[in-house]
Design a protein around this motif. Structure first.
Motif, PDB file in Angstrom:
ATOM      1  N   ILE A  65     -14.443  -1.562 -25.840  1.00  0.00           N
ATOM      2  CA  ILE A  65     -13.879  -2.913 -25.707  1.00  0.00           C
ATOM      3  C   ILE A  65     -15.019  -3.879 -25.384  1.00  0.00           C
ATOM      4  O   ILE A  65     -15.743  -3.683 -24.401  1.00  0.00           O
ATOM      5  CB  ILE A  65     -12.821  -2.959 -24.589  1.00  0.00           C
ATOM      6  N   PHE A  66     -15.168  -4.909 -26.192  1.00  0.00           N
ATOM      7  CA  PHE A  66     -16.234  -5.893 -26.011  1.00  0.00           C
ATOM      8  C   PHE A  66     -15.628  -7.220 -25.543  1.00  0.00           C
ATOM      9  O   PHE A  66     -14.631  -7.684 -26.087  1.00  0.00           O
ATOM     10  CB  PHE A  66     -16.987  -6.109 -27.324  1.00  0.00           C
ATOM     11  N   ALA A  89     -11.927  -6.464 -29.315  1.00  0.00           N
ATOM     12  CA  ALA A  89     -12.682  -7.664 -28.952  1.00  0.00           C
ATOM     13  C   ALA A  89     -11.738  -8.635 -28.267  1.00  0.00           C
ATOM     14  O   ALA A  89     -10.587  -8.809 -28.693  1.00  0.00           O
ATOM     15  CB  ALA A  89     -13.293  -8.317 -30.186  1.00  0.00           C
ATOM     16  N   VAL A  90     -12.208  -9.275 -27.219  1.00  0.00           N
ATOM     17  CA  VAL A  90     -11.347 -10.193 -26.459  1.00  0.00           C
ATOM     18  C   VAL A  90     -11.015 -11.442 -27.266  1.00  0.00           C
ATOM     19  O   VAL A  90      -9.974 -12.052 -27.053  1.00  0.00           O
ATOM     20  CB  VAL A  90     -12.008 -10.539 -25.110  1.00  0.00           C
ATOM     21  N   GLY A  91     -11.877 -11.829 -28.214  1.00  0.00           N
ATOM     22  CA  GLY A  91     -11.614 -13.037 -28.990  1.00  0.00           C
ATOM     23  C   GLY A  91     -12.221 -12.977 -30.367  1.00  0.00           C
ATOM     24  O   GLY A  91     -12.931 -12.018 -30.738  1.00  0.00           O
ATOM     25  N   ALA A  97     -18.926 -11.213 -34.210  1.00  0.00           N
ATOM     26  CA  ALA A  97     -20.222 -10.580 -33.913  1.00  0.00           C
ATOM     27  C   ALA A  97     -20.211  -9.116 -34.323  1.00  0.00           C
ATOM     28  O   ALA A  97     -21.217  -8.578 -34.810  1.00  0.00           O
ATOM     29  CB  ALA A  97     -20.545 -10.729 -32.434  1.00  0.00           C
ATOM     30  N   LEU A  98     -19.077  -8.438 -34.145  1.00  0.00           N
ATOM     31  CA  LEU A  98     -18.954  -7.052 -34.588  1.00  0.00           C
ATOM     32  C   LEU A  98     -18.932  -6.961 -36.111  1.00  0.00           C
ATOM     33  O   LEU A  98     -19.516  -6.038 -36.700  1.00  0.00           O
ATOM     34  CB  LEU A  98     -17.696  -6.424 -33.992  1.00  0.00           C
ATOM     35  N   GLU A  99     -18.292  -7.917 -36.756  1.00  0.00           N
ATOM     36  CA  GLU A  99     -18.258  -7.930 -38.222  1.00  0.00           C
ATOM     37  C   GLU A  99     -19.660  -8.068 -38.805  1.00  0.00           C
ATOM     38  O   GLU A  99     -19.957  -7.527 -39.874  1.00  0.00           O
ATOM     39  CB  GLU A  99     -17.354  -9.061 -38.712  1.00  0.00           C
ATOM     40  N   ALA A 105     -12.771  -5.031 -35.458  1.00  0.00           N
ATOM     41  CA  ALA A 105     -12.196  -4.933 -34.117  1.00  0.00           C
ATOM     42  C   ALA A 105     -10.781  -5.477 -34.088  1.00  0.00           C
ATOM     43  O   ALA A 105     -10.423  -6.377 -34.853  1.00  0.00           O
ATOM     44  CB  ALA A 105     -13.060  -5.699 -33.111  1.00  0.00           C
ATOM     45  N   THR A 106      -9.984  -4.932 -33.185  1.00  0.00           N
ATOM     46  CA  THR A 106      -8.656  -5.459 -32.891  1.00  0.00           C
ATOM     47  C   THR A 106      -8.803  -6.568 -31.860  1.00  0.00           C
ATOM     48  O   THR A 106      -9.534  -6.429 -30.887  1.00  0.00           O
ATOM     49  CB  THR A 106      -7.761  -4.353 -32.324  1.00  0.00           C
TER      50      THR A 106
END
Length: 253
Positions: A65-66, A89-91, A97-99, A105-106
């Motif tokens: 979880i980021f 991801a929180v937002g 950024a993960l993409e 990310a969910t």
């Protein structure tokens, strides 16, 4: 001649200097007069053995979880190994950024926050599951606490810390006088702005329109004496811009 949506509006951007320029350019393109006053700087964590061990032990965790873009980027500098296929991801900015790393990310529905993420159906019954929370120092502890209360095991990798940036009182006052709105991205940045503002200019600060990332920071601002802060529908440059445009359309003479 049609005015640009933010023509005549002075906006103070308080993001760390290395992260502020895309938002500043976006605001300027819509006519805003931007004042840069970075309140925090990002200091990536060093590659300490205990921190690297956290990543290695979490390879087979249920998910990582980021909590921010900084968490993603600083984690990747520290750890180039395999990350789980399930990521949260929180937002939207964190997910983006993960993409950039080719990862999906969910994200929570509605307002982006730790509390919203905890309400995701896949996290409601995590008993016996292991997670790694990748965050900054003093980052969203509500997520780790919430998952542990539900029976999960949670490791916490603090991959960066925020450092306060000092400014001369005269520089702060000048930026306040030139800005009708102030964009803040954390409660820590709000505390730093309050600490830097000289007492004679405090009334001037409290009259400025704040644009804040979450209800939690809004509560902090109200307790400090601000009135009716704005909150974008999500934490992204485009959402901050839309939020300001709607407000300024009602304010501009």
């Amino acid at each position: 001649m049609t005015l640009a949506p933010l023509a005549g509006l002075g906006v103070m951007v308080t993001r760390p200097a290395e992260q502020a320029e895309p938002l500043c350019r976006l605001l300027q393109a819509q006519g805003a007069e931007v004042r840069r006053l970075p309140l925090l700087a990002i200091e990536p964590a060093r590659a300490a053995p205990a921190l690297l061990q956290l990543f290695n032990e979490a390879r087979d965790a249920q998910a990582w979880i980021f909590t921010s873009r900084n968490a993603v980027r600083c984690a990747r500098r520290l750890d180039a190994g395999r990350w789980p296929t399930r990521l949260y991801a929180v937002g939207a900015a964190t997910a983006a950024a993960l993409e950039e790393l080719g990862l999906t990310a969910t994200i929570p529905a509605g307002l982006y926050s730790g509390e919203s993420l905890l309400s995701h159906p896949s996290l409601l019954q995590p008993t016996g599951q292991r997670f790694l929370l990748v965050t900054g120092a003093e980052g969203l502890g509500t997520i780790a606490a919430g998952l542990r209360e539900r029976g999960a095991t949670v490791g916490v990798a603090e991959v960066y810390r925020r450092q306060s940036v000092a400014h001369a009182p005269a520089q702060v006052v000048e930026a306040l006088r030139a800005s009708a709105a102030i964009l803040l991205t954390s409660g820590e940045a709000l505390r730093q702005l309050l600490a830097l503002t000289p007492e004679p200019a405090m009334e001037l600060l409290l009259r400025r329109k704040l644009v804040l990332p979450s209800a939690r920071v809004v509560e902090q601002a109200l307790e400090s004496g601000f009135e009716s802060p704005l909150v974008p529908e999500q934490v992204s440059d485009a959402a901050y811009l839309r939020c300001l445009e709607r407000w300024w359309a009602d304010q501009r003479p």
